[in-house]
Design an enzyme around this catalytic site. Structure first.
Site, PDB file in Angstrom:
ATOM      1  CB  ALA A  13       5.424   9.727  -1.599  1.00 54.94           C
ATOM      2  CB  SER A  40       7.875   0.698   3.699  1.00 55.17           C
ATOM      3  OG  SER A  40       8.910   0.511   2.791  1.00 55.17           O
ATOM      4  CB  CYS A  44       3.103  -2.583  -7.673  1.00 59.29           C
ATOM      5  SG  CYS A  44       3.375  -0.829  -7.415  1.00 59.29           S
TER       6      CYS A  44
HETATM    7  P1  FAD Z   1       0.095   5.347  -1.166  1.00 59.33           P
HETATM    8  O1  FAD Z   1       0.817   4.125  -1.501  1.00 59.33           O
HETATM    9  O2  FAD Z   1      -1.368   5.411  -1.463  1.00 59.33           O
HETATM   10  O3  FAD Z   1       0.294   5.636   0.391  1.00 59.33           O
HETATM   11  C1  FAD Z   1      -0.357   6.684   1.054  1.00 59.33           C
HETATM   12  C2  FAD Z   1      -0.424   6.340   2.523  1.00 59.33           C
HETATM   13  O4  FAD Z   1      -0.942   7.460   3.232  1.00 59.33           O
HETATM   14  C3  FAD Z   1      -1.359   5.181   2.829  1.00 59.33           C
HETATM   15  O5  FAD Z   1      -0.656   4.191   3.541  1.00 59.33           O
HETATM   16  C4  FAD Z   1      -2.477   5.792   3.653  1.00 59.33           C
HETATM   17  O6  FAD Z   1      -2.977   4.925   4.650  1.00 59.33           O
HETATM   18  C5  FAD Z   1      -1.779   6.993   4.269  1.00 59.33           C
HETATM   19  N1  FAD Z   1      -2.669   8.100   4.621  1.00 59.33           N
HETATM   20  C6  FAD Z   1      -3.580   8.702   3.825  1.00 59.33           C
HETATM   21  N2  FAD Z   1      -4.189   9.714   4.480  1.00 59.33           N
HETATM   22  C7  FAD Z   1      -3.636   9.740   5.719  1.00 59.33           C
HETATM   23  C8  FAD Z   1      -3.858  10.556   6.861  1.00 59.33           C
HETATM   24  N3  FAD Z   1      -4.747  11.557   6.864  1.00 59.33           N
HETATM   25  N4  FAD Z   1      -3.142  10.326   7.981  1.00 59.33           N
HETATM   26  C9  FAD Z   1      -2.205   9.315   8.008  1.00 59.33           C
HETATM   27  N5  FAD Z   1      -1.983   8.506   6.943  1.00 59.33           N
HETATM   28  C10 FAD Z   1      -2.677   8.724   5.819  1.00 59.33           C
HETATM   29  N6  FAD Z   1       2.384   1.594  -9.771  1.00 59.33           N
HETATM   30  C11 FAD Z   1       3.341   1.285 -10.676  1.00 59.33           C
HETATM   31  O7  FAD Z   1       4.186   2.129 -10.988  1.00 59.33           O
HETATM   32  N7  FAD Z   1       3.401   0.035 -11.241  1.00 59.33           N
HETATM   33  C12 FAD Z   1       2.510  -0.942 -10.933  1.00 59.33           C
HETATM   34  O8  FAD Z   1       2.577  -2.068 -11.449  1.00 59.33           O
HETATM   35  C13 FAD Z   1       1.484  -0.636  -9.993  1.00 59.33           C
HETATM   36  N8  FAD Z   1       0.574  -1.566  -9.655  1.00 59.33           N
HETATM   37  C14 FAD Z   1      -0.379  -1.251  -8.730  1.00 59.33           C
HETATM   38  C15 FAD Z   1      -1.317  -2.226  -8.387  1.00 59.33           C
HETATM   39  C16 FAD Z   1      -2.292  -1.943  -7.459  1.00 59.33           C
HETATM   40  C17 FAD Z   1      -3.304  -2.990  -7.105  1.00 59.33           C
HETATM   41  C18 FAD Z   1      -2.339  -0.659  -6.825  1.00 59.33           C
HETATM   42  C19 FAD Z   1      -3.397  -0.344  -5.805  1.00 59.33           C
HETATM   43  C20 FAD Z   1      -1.415   0.319  -7.159  1.00 59.33           C
HETATM   44  C21 FAD Z   1      -0.433   0.032  -8.107  1.00 59.33           C
HETATM   45  N9  FAD Z   1       0.510   0.984  -8.481  1.00 59.33           N
HETATM   46  C22 FAD Z   1       1.462   0.678  -9.420  1.00 59.33           C
HETATM   47  C23 FAD Z   1       0.483   2.360  -7.915  1.00 59.33           C
HETATM   48  C24 FAD Z   1       1.460   2.490  -6.742  1.00 59.33           C
HETATM   49  O9  FAD Z   1       1.138   1.548  -5.770  1.00 59.33           O
HETATM   50  C25 FAD Z   1       1.327   3.908  -6.197  1.00 59.33           C
HETATM   51  O10 FAD Z   1       1.728   4.812  -7.203  1.00 59.33           O
HETATM   52  C26 FAD Z   1       2.184   4.152  -4.963  1.00 59.33           C
HETATM   53  O11 FAD Z   1       1.852   3.287  -3.926  1.00 59.33           O
HETATM   54  C27 FAD Z   1       1.971   5.593  -4.476  1.00 59.33           C
HETATM   55  O12 FAD Z   1       2.648   5.790  -3.281  1.00 59.33           O
HETATM   56  P2  FAD Z   1       2.216   6.969  -2.310  1.00 59.33           P
HETATM   57  O13 FAD Z   1       3.144   6.908  -1.153  1.00 59.33           O
HETATM   58  O14 FAD Z   1       2.097   8.233  -3.051  1.00 59.33           O
HETATM   59  O15 FAD Z   1       0.717   6.630  -1.860  1.00 59.33           O
END
Ligand code: FAD
Length: 467
Positions: A13, A40, A44
């Site tokens: 995101a 980045s 998954c």
């Molecule tokens: P995240 O990827 O969680 O990133 C959030 C980031 O914010 C992290 O890097 C963290 O370090 C950082 N952060 C948090 N708090 C702070 C702070 N206070 N200060 C600075 N940085 C901070 N989704 C699918 O659609 N299909 C799949 O097959 C799938 N497989 C998956 C398999 C696994 C093992 C996992 C763990 C997840 C999977 N997902 C899958 C889910 C998908 O990875 C997530 O939906 C996606 O990564 C969400 O992105 P995001 O940016 O919202 O959050």
């Protein structure tokens, strides 16, 4: 002076938002704080990294920190954890090894993601208990698998039934949780020669899918020698320093490692401390433009709610496309073109050994009733390719519709891997997102050729049965 867009969290995101905002408005100052070293990355892909199909964590990264900084002109600060937000002063404060820094913002995006849930049972802090939520978790698990395969420092247990993959086999191990991460990890561990015990508190796997899908996946896992313990609430992870057994209501299973795949929870502390409202789901509440209850603070991805396409109500379904899509929409909005990024349908897919499954919408009848529908469901089995065409298999489809209006509410599909359950779900996602009825769906002009389907694709057959 140009405006500053600050992003907290450097994954799907956060980096989608930062990239889109900078591309649409190059004058915008874009600052991203990421507490870890990775940005980045594709979490998954982690189960496939642990399995050994992907060789390095670097392969899971789509854009490197250097590329963000040098090619996209984004002020990316890794190793910086944002510890507080002051909405009155419009500042965020971050801590790093170099000290504390306070940065002003005009717009702020919370993209803090979700974290793996550790269930409240005894023994989760023992050595040998893992979760898989981050790149470092993936690294630890892969190292565990490598150590076990090399026989270093681990007991050499009896060779379990799953040890047909490798000559030199380890195990047994436990996976707690029968959702998609649990199942993908069961496959990853079994492929490395472990005897895998999968514990699921409820009486079926993949509870968001239809019963027919759950049963097909469970049958297939048993065929692959995964030992399923359904209806087995785990009470304790027993052992001295290291875990050596899973204790359930029904007994005790000796294991040398436990992977907890018991769901995720949104990371909301930072938002809540800043006075940003959380929704009923526990994730950050937003309006359709992802703006939170506090002006100019947005939230997107796994930390936030989104509107469900079928119910029109806030829902929490933490998945990768939503994070990318809604992050990108926020980037576009702060760059001057307000964009919603659309609703979600809870669409998900999984590969489990040699089967694939997908789900979308609302399948659970209680949930549909609560949303004001009168649900009816049907399940069909159909051939995946023309009967005379070599190969092929069976696609099982469950559709749920509203009895009065015929509106498609949900779908769950399962087939052999490569026989199209997941690709077929796309037409169903489109139909339910547009509010189509099953008798509209029955007349969709889907493609047909013998290697891919029958003249009446299984999706059309399912719609016909329900219409
Ligand atoms: P995240 O990827 O969680 O990133 C959030 C980031 O914010 C992290 O890097 C963290 O370090 C950082 N952060 C948090 N708090 C702070 C702070 N206070 N200060 C600075 N940085 C901070 N989704 C699918 O659609 N299909 C799949 O097959 C799938 N497989 C998956 C398999 C696994 C093992 C996992 C763990 C997840 C999977 N997902 C899958 C889910 C998908 O990875 C997530 O939906 C996606 O990564 C969400 O992105 P995001 O940016 O919202 O959050």
């Amino acid at each position: 002076m140009s405006d500053t867009f600050v992003v907290v969290g450097g994954d799907a995101a956060g980096m989608s938002a930062a990239s889109k905002a900078k591309r649409d408005d190059p004058d915008l100052e874009v600052v991203v704080f990421e507490k870890g070293e990775w940005v980045s990355y594709g979490a998954c892909g982690l189960p496939y990294y642990v399995k050994g199909e992907i060789q390095s964590l670097e392969e899971l990264v789509s854009v490197t920190p250097e590329e963000f900084r040098e090619e996209r002109d984004i002020d990316l600060r890794t190793g910086h954890e944002v510890v507080s937000i002051d909405p009155d002063e419009r500042t965020v404060t971050a801590e790093s090894d170099a000290g504390t820094v306070t940065e002003s913002y005009d717009s702020l995006l919370l993209a803090t993601g979700a974290e793996a849930v550790v269930p409240p049972i005894d023994g989760t802090n023992r050595e040998g208990v893992y979760t898989l939520g981050s790149m470092s978790d993936g690294k630890e698990l892969r190292e565990y698998v490598a150590r076990a395969r090399d026989g270093e420092g681990l007991q050499q247990p009896d060779r379990g039934p799953a040890c047909r993959y490798l000559e030199d086999c380890s195990g047994p191990v436990a996976v707690v949780g029968g959702g998609y991460i649990g199942i993908e990890m069961a496959e990853a561990l079994a492929a490395n020669g472990f005897e895998v015990n999968l514990f699921q508190r409820g009486d079926r796997l993949l509870k968001g899918f239809s019963e027919a899908t759950s049963e097909a996946v469970a049958d297939h896992l048993r065929e692959q020698d995964i030992v399923l313990h359904l209806g087995s609430g785990v009470r304790e992870l027993a052992g001295e320093e290291a875990v050596d057994a899973v204790v359930t209501d029904g007994g005790r299973v000796n294991v040398e490692m436990v992977l907890l795949g018991t769901g995720v929870r949104p990371r909301t502390d930072l938002a809540a401390d800043a006075g940003v409202e959380l929704g009923e789901t526990g994730a950050i509440a937003t309006d359709p433009y992802r703006e939170t209850s506090v002006d100019d603070i947005y939230a997107a991805g796994d930390c936030a709610e989104a509107i469900h396409a079928v119910t029109g109500e806030p829902a929490y379904v933490p998945l990768a496309l939503t994070a990318n899509r809604h992050g990108r929409a926020v980037g576009q909005t702060v760059a001057g073109q307000p964009t919603t990024g659309g609703a979600i349908a809870g669409t998900a897919a999984i590969k489990a050994f040699e089967v694939e499954a997908a789900r979308t919408g609302i399948l659970d009848h209680e949930e549909a009733l609560e949303a004001g529908f009168d649900p009816i469901s049907e399940t069909i089995d159909a051939k995946s390719r023309a009967g005379y065409y070599p190969g092929g298999g069976t696609v099982t489809i469950t559709l749920t519709a509203d009895r009065d209006t015929g509106r498609l509410l949900g779908a769950s599909l399962v087939s052999e891997y490569g026989e199209g359950a997941v690709h077929r779900s796309h037409a169903l996602v489109a139909a339910l997102t547009e509010g189509a009825a099953v008798d509209d769906l029955e007349n969709y002009d889907l493609a047909y050729a013998p290697p891919f389907n029958t003249t009446w694709d299984p999706v059309l057959v399912a719609a016909k049965v329900l219409s």
